[in-house]
Scaffold this motif. Structure first.
Motif, PDB file in Angstrom:
ATOM      1  N   ALA A  61       3.699   2.826 -16.571  1.00 37.02           N
ATOM      2  CA  ALA A  61       3.375   1.468 -15.715  1.00 37.02           C
ATOM      3  C   ALA A  61       2.866   1.678 -14.241  1.00 37.02           C
ATOM      4  CB  ALA A  61       4.393   0.596 -16.051  1.00 37.02           C
ATOM      5  N   LEU A  62       3.697   2.267 -13.623  1.00 35.90           N
ATOM      6  CA  LEU A  62       3.664   2.349 -11.982  1.00 35.90           C
ATOM      7  C   LEU A  62       2.460   3.211 -11.824  1.00 35.90           C
ATOM      8  CD1 LEU A  62       7.254   2.549 -10.925  1.00 35.90           C
ATOM      9  CD2 LEU A  62       5.764   0.588 -10.765  1.00 35.90           C
ATOM     10  N   ILE A  63       2.104   4.264 -12.648  1.00 38.51           N
ATOM     11  CA  ILE A  63       1.039   5.243 -12.313  1.00 38.51           C
ATOM     12  C   ILE A  63      -0.305   4.266 -12.597  1.00 38.51           C
ATOM     13  CG2 ILE A  63      -0.294   7.072 -13.030  1.00 38.51           C
ATOM     14  CD1 ILE A  63       2.613   8.340 -13.837  1.00 38.51           C
ATOM     15  N   GLY A  64      -0.207   3.719 -13.723  1.00 44.10           N
ATOM     16  CA  GLY A  64      -1.350   2.728 -14.022  1.00 44.10           C
ATOM     17  C   GLY A  64      -1.753   1.529 -12.986  1.00 44.10           C
ATOM     18  N   ARG A 112       0.810  -1.130   0.012  1.00 43.16           N
ATOM     19  CA  ARG A 112       0.178  -0.095   0.031  1.00 43.16           C
ATOM     20  C   ARG A 112       1.010   1.445  -0.209  1.00 43.16           C
ATOM     21  NH1 ARG A 112      -5.164   1.143   0.611  1.00 43.16           N
ATOM     22  NH2 ARG A 112      -5.738   3.275   1.276  1.00 43.16           N
ATOM     23  N   GLN A 113       2.011   1.416   0.938  1.00 42.86           N
ATOM     24  CA  GLN A 113       2.608   2.532   0.994  1.00 42.86           C
ATOM     25  C   GLN A 113       3.478   2.547  -0.389  1.00 42.86           C
ATOM     26  OE1 GLN A 113       4.957   2.687   4.441  1.00 42.86           O
ATOM     27  NE2 GLN A 113       5.807   4.634   4.078  1.00 42.86           N
ATOM     28  N   PRO A 114       4.223   1.692  -0.792  1.00 38.97           N
ATOM     29  CA  PRO A 114       4.839   2.026  -2.290  1.00 38.97           C
ATOM     30  C   PRO A 114       3.731   2.186  -3.263  1.00 38.97           C
ATOM     31  CG  PRO A 114       5.722  -0.059  -1.227  1.00 38.97           C
ATOM     32  CD  PRO A 114       4.515   0.362  -0.341  1.00 38.97           C
ATOM     33  N   MET A 115       2.637   1.836  -3.491  1.00 40.07           N
ATOM     34  CA  MET A 115       1.662   2.124  -4.354  1.00 40.07           C
ATOM     35  C   MET A 115       1.081   3.668  -4.121  1.00 40.07           C
ATOM     36  SD  MET A 115       1.000  -0.218  -6.580  1.00 40.07           S
ATOM     37  CE  MET A 115       1.594  -1.660  -7.084  1.00 40.07           C
ATOM     38  N   GLU A 116       1.414   4.292  -3.046  1.00 39.73           N
ATOM     39  CA  GLU A 116       0.912   5.572  -2.781  1.00 39.73           C
ATOM     40  C   GLU A 116       2.117   6.180  -3.164  1.00 39.73           C
ATOM     41  OE1 GLU A 116       0.377   6.153   1.545  1.00 39.73           O
ATOM     42  OE2 GLU A 116      -1.747   5.087   1.473  1.00 39.73           O
ATOM     43  N   PHE A 117       3.315   5.985  -3.165  1.00 36.32           N
ATOM     44  CA  PHE A 117       4.449   6.760  -3.731  1.00 36.32           C
ATOM     45  C   PHE A 117       4.254   6.732  -5.376  1.00 36.32           C
ATOM     46  CE2 PHE A 117       8.528   6.482  -5.791  1.00 36.32           C
ATOM     47  CZ  PHE A 117       8.949   7.626  -5.475  1.00 36.32           C
ATOM     48  N   PHE A 118       3.922   5.662  -5.843  1.00 37.45           N
ATOM     49  CA  PHE A 118       3.771   5.590  -7.226  1.00 37.45           C
ATOM     50  C   PHE A 118       2.640   6.442  -7.827  1.00 37.45           C
ATOM     51  CE2 PHE A 118       5.127   0.641  -6.802  1.00 37.45           C
ATOM     52  CZ  PHE A 118       6.451   1.211  -6.592  1.00 37.45           C
ATOM     53  N   ALA A 119       1.674   6.378  -7.043  1.00 37.74           N
ATOM     54  CA  ALA A 119       0.582   7.318  -7.275  1.00 37.74           C
ATOM     55  C   ALA A 119       1.189   8.676  -7.549  1.00 37.74           C
ATOM     56  CB  ALA A 119      -0.550   7.126  -6.446  1.00 37.74           C
ATOM     57  N   VAL A 120       1.996   9.078  -6.708  1.00 41.60           N
ATOM     58  CA  VAL A 120       2.383  10.521  -6.759  1.00 41.60           C
ATOM     59  C   VAL A 120       3.509  10.850  -8.074  1.00 41.60           C
ATOM     60  CG1 VAL A 120       4.179  12.124  -5.694  1.00 41.60           C
ATOM     61  CG2 VAL A 120       2.739  10.702  -4.254  1.00 41.60           C
ATOM     62  N   LEU A 121       3.708   9.750  -8.887  1.00 42.73           N
ATOM     63  CA  LEU A 121       4.373   9.934 -10.153  1.00 42.73           C
ATOM     64  C   LEU A 121       3.252  10.603 -11.120  1.00 42.73           C
ATOM     65  CD1 LEU A 121       6.376   6.689 -10.600  1.00 42.73           C
ATOM     66  CD2 LEU A 121       7.349   8.860 -10.104  1.00 42.73           C
ATOM     67  N   GLY A 122       1.957  10.401 -10.748  1.00 44.51           N
ATOM     68  CA  GLY A 122       1.162  11.176 -11.734  1.00 44.51           C
ATOM     69  C   GLY A 122       0.364  12.407 -11.175  1.00 44.51           C
ATOM     70  N   SER A 123       1.206  13.182 -10.059  1.00 41.55           N
ATOM     71  CA  SER A 123       0.679  14.335  -9.441  1.00 41.55           C
ATOM     72  C   SER A 123       0.796  15.527 -10.233  1.00 41.55           C
ATOM     73  CB  SER A 123       1.354  14.351  -8.065  1.00 41.55           C
ATOM     74  OG  SER A 123       2.734  14.700  -8.190  1.00 41.55           O
ATOM     75  N   ASP A 124       0.193  16.548 -10.110  1.00 45.66           N
ATOM     76  CA  ASP A 124       0.191  17.667 -10.688  1.00 45.66           C
ATOM     77  C   ASP A 124       1.553  18.568 -10.536  1.00 45.66           C
ATOM     78  OD1 ASP A 124      -2.325  17.378 -11.789  1.00 45.66           O
ATOM     79  OD2 ASP A 124      -3.186  18.681 -10.217  1.00 45.66           O
ATOM     80  N   VAL A 125       1.935  18.254  -9.218  1.00 50.28           N
ATOM     81  CA  VAL A 125       3.383  18.947  -8.825  1.00 50.28           C
ATOM     82  C   VAL A 125       4.440  18.345  -9.674  1.00 50.28           C
ATOM     83  CG1 VAL A 125       5.009  19.191  -6.987  1.00 50.28           C
ATOM     84  CG2 VAL A 125       2.460  19.293  -6.433  1.00 50.28           C
ATOM     85  N   LEU A 126       4.468  16.962  -9.803  1.00 51.73           N
ATOM     86  CA  LEU A 126       5.486  16.569 -10.661  1.00 51.73           C
ATOM     87  C   LEU A 126       5.463  16.738 -12.190  1.00 51.73           C
ATOM     88  CD1 LEU A 126       8.030  14.689 -10.129  1.00 51.73           C
ATOM     89  CD2 LEU A 126       6.659  12.713 -10.494  1.00 51.73           C
ATOM     90  N   SER A 131      -8.400   6.015 -19.085  1.00 51.95           N
ATOM     91  CA  SER A 131      -7.858   6.872 -17.710  1.00 51.95           C
ATOM     92  C   SER A 131      -7.344   8.033 -18.063  1.00 51.95           C
ATOM     93  CB  SER A 131      -6.680   5.818 -17.380  1.00 51.95           C
ATOM     94  OG  SER A 131      -6.004   6.332 -16.160  1.00 51.95           O
ATOM     95  N   GLU A 132      -7.765   9.043 -17.194  1.00 49.28           N
ATOM     96  CA  GLU A 132      -7.070  10.249 -17.403  1.00 49.28           C
ATOM     97  C   GLU A 132      -5.707  10.457 -16.982  1.00 49.28           C
ATOM     98  OE1 GLU A 132      -8.114  14.883 -15.529  1.00 49.28           O
ATOM     99  OE2 GLU A 132      -9.207  13.217 -14.668  1.00 49.28           O
ATOM    100  N   ASP A 133      -5.375   9.476 -15.800  1.00 42.28           N
ATOM    101  CA  ASP A 133      -4.105   9.511 -15.384  1.00 42.28           C
ATOM    102  C   ASP A 133      -3.089   8.968 -16.345  1.00 42.28           C
ATOM    103  OD1 ASP A 133      -4.649  10.329 -12.439  1.00 42.28           O
ATOM    104  OD2 ASP A 133      -6.011   8.728 -12.680  1.00 42.28           O
ATOM    105  N   THR A 134      -3.517   7.905 -16.909  1.00 41.60           N
ATOM    106  CA  THR A 134      -2.506   7.367 -18.166  1.00 41.60           C
ATOM    107  C   THR A 134      -2.378   8.152 -19.086  1.00 41.60           C
ATOM    108  OG1 THR A 134      -3.993   5.699 -18.483  1.00 41.60           O
ATOM    109  CG2 THR A 134      -2.620   5.126 -16.959  1.00 41.60           C
ATOM    110  N   ILE A 135      -3.434   8.697 -19.666  1.00 39.45           N
ATOM    111  CA  ILE A 135      -3.192   9.450 -20.685  1.00 39.45           C
ATOM    112  C   ILE A 135      -2.430  10.615 -20.657  1.00 39.45           C
ATOM    113  CG2 ILE A 135      -5.189  10.689 -20.702  1.00 39.45           C
ATOM    114  CD1 ILE A 135      -5.878  10.352 -23.771  1.00 39.45           C
ATOM    115  N   THR A 136      -2.635  11.379 -19.511  1.00 42.39           N
ATOM    116  CA  THR A 136      -1.777  12.522 -19.121  1.00 42.39           C
ATOM    117  C   THR A 136      -0.397  12.200 -18.877  1.00 42.39           C
ATOM    118  OG1 THR A 136      -3.826  13.420 -17.887  1.00 42.39           O
ATOM    119  CG2 THR A 136      -1.470  14.358 -17.511  1.00 42.39           C
ATOM    120  N   ALA A 137      -0.129  11.137 -18.247  1.00 40.15           N
ATOM    121  CA  ALA A 137       1.126  10.521 -17.999  1.00 40.15           C
ATOM    122  C   ALA A 137       2.135  10.242 -19.397  1.00 40.15           C
ATOM    123  CB  ALA A 137       1.225   9.203 -17.092  1.00 40.15           C
TER     124      ALA A 137
END
Length: 434
Positions: A382-385, A267-281, A343-349
């Motif tokens: 891949a990690l974001i998806g 769960r914790q690593p996945m939360e970090f992976f999710a940050v790869l698709g954040s607006d800040v990054l 997916s909005e996240d993967t198409i944006t990434a």
């Protein structure tokens, strides 16, 4: 299923070895089913995963080796005597041998995924006198990969294996065929690299004469063209499957595999992976890319304008597609996500990371950075998806669709940017000539 599992429990690794050995000699034994049940017993703790793979690999390797030498020793004699009865005379065999010498060894690694074909490949390689060393280099690693994948799938799917067996087999066959086609294309590309580059770029430029002025960019443009054609084909297939509502089983299998591979401890690593698709990054990557263009590019205005167009247009494309398909998403804690396809996240990434990577590589001084940058972008997307599927906010098909639509968008714009760049250069050259 009961009889096969009881046989496996009784005879274990010896049965795995024997069954796969005989299947590679073209006996009617369901090797894939055997390996999948083996994986199920591994899941239940009744067999060891590594020992099962070793036994299966040895069985397949022994089978394909024996079939090769049978074909090598007796094949030509049988073809001479009986070949005409099955329309396989010496002349046709000579042509097939010539073709097999050029392309056949490249297909040996993936031929195991194609039922019927894998059973005769060893015999045919022997008949065509392919050198055994060359045969072994491709066939034996392919055997290990094939058995490892099926046993591991059985282990991961566990008790749900029987439900998904036919679907998994279908995807494996598709994977095998696509891999074989990809291998053939790579071989043809390597053999005809310069001619293909010139032909494809001449089509893209539509007669523009300055082909050689592209330099190292030729390869990037070729990759963009291949990605565009591939993604358009996949996009049409996805749309067809969406309209036919054929995603449910794929989503169920893919979600089950991801949640099985990545348990609660992830769960914790996945939360970090999710940050790869954040607006800040994303904002940081966009800023660095813009500065890179300002510092390196000679066509600053053109590239920055195009970069802005790709970002804004990608967002509009994403909103439009999700509004068009209007697919209800997963339900998480009583809340249903809406409009998740694609997916909005993967198409944006894919859009931001992919196009930024292109601009970086186009002006990079060293071509050695191409592979690391490409791998980083692929891994990040891949990690974001994966994180979105893990947290249940999107279906796997949503994520895959985001990759495909994003790939179409950035590859199209890479081609358009290079065409515009060449048109501008051609226009300036024409003015100087006048």
């Amino acid at each position: 299923m009961v009889s096969m599992t009881s046989w496996l429990e009784h005879y274990g690794y010896a049965l795995i070895f024997t069954a796969l050995f005989l299947e590679m000699l073209a006996l009617p034994i369901p090797g894939e089913m055997m390996m999948s049940y083996t994986g199920l017993l591994v899941f239940e703790g009744k067999l060891n995963w590594l020992l099962s793979i070793v036994a299966a690999s040895l069985g397949v390797s022994a089978g394909v080796t024996l079939s090769y030498w049978i074909g090598y020793r007796f094949g030509n004699t049988l073809v001479t005597k009986y070949g005409e009865r099955i329309h396989l005379g010496e002349e046709r065999l000579a042509k097939m041998t010539s073709w097999f010498e050029k392309y056949g060894n490249k297909l040996l690694f993936v031929v195991y995924f194609i039922p019927g074909v894998r059973h005769i490949t060893g015999y045919f390689c022997g008949i065509t006198r392919m050198p055994f060393r060359k045969y072994a280099v491709y066939a034996l690693p392919g055997a290990v990969f094939w058995v490892s994948l099926f046993i591991s799938l059985g282990r991961v799917l566990g008790p749900k294996w029987e439900m998904y067996h036919k679907t998994v087999n279908r995807y494996m066959v598709i994977f095998g065929i696509l891999s074989a086609v990809l291998g053939a294309l790579i071989y043809i590309y390597r053999k005809n690299k310069q001619r293909l580059l010139e032909s494809i770029l001449s089509l893209i430029k539509k007669g523009i004469r300055h082909f050689n002025s592209l330099g190292k960019v030729r390869f990037l443009v070729l990759v963009a063209f291949v990605v565009f054609v591939t993604c358009v084909s996949l996009m049409l297939g996805l749309i067809q499957d969406f309209l036919a509502q054929e995603f449910s089983q794929f989503d169920e299998i893919a979600s089950y595999i991801i949640l099985t591979l990545f348990g609660p401890e992830w769960r914790q690593p996945m939360e970090f992976f999710a940050v790869l698709g954040s607006d800040v990054l994303y904002a940081s990557v966009i800023l660095v890319t813009a500065l890179w263009v300002l510092f390196k590019s000679r066509k600053k205005l053109l590239e920055l304008s195009f970069f802005l167009w790709v970002l804004v247009g990608g967002e509009l494309l994403d909103e439009g597609l999700r509004a068009l398909f209007h697919r209800p998403g997963p339900v998480v804690f009583g809340h249903q996500w809406i409009n998740t396809f694609p997916s909005e996240d993967t198409i944006t990434a894919v859009t931001i990371y992919g196009f930024s990577a292109f601009l970086l590589l186009r002006h990079a001084g060293k071509s050695a950075v191409a592979i690391p940058v490409t791998l980083i972008v692929i891994l990040a997307c891949a990690l974001i998806g994966t994180s979105r599927v893990y947290f249940g906010t999107q279906f796997p098909s949503d994520v895959v669709a985001g990759y495909v639509f994003g790939g179409v968008w950035i590859s199209l714009n890479v081609l358009l940017l290079e065409i515009l760049r060449m048109l501008q250069k051609n226009k300036k050259t024409g003015r100087k000539t006048e």
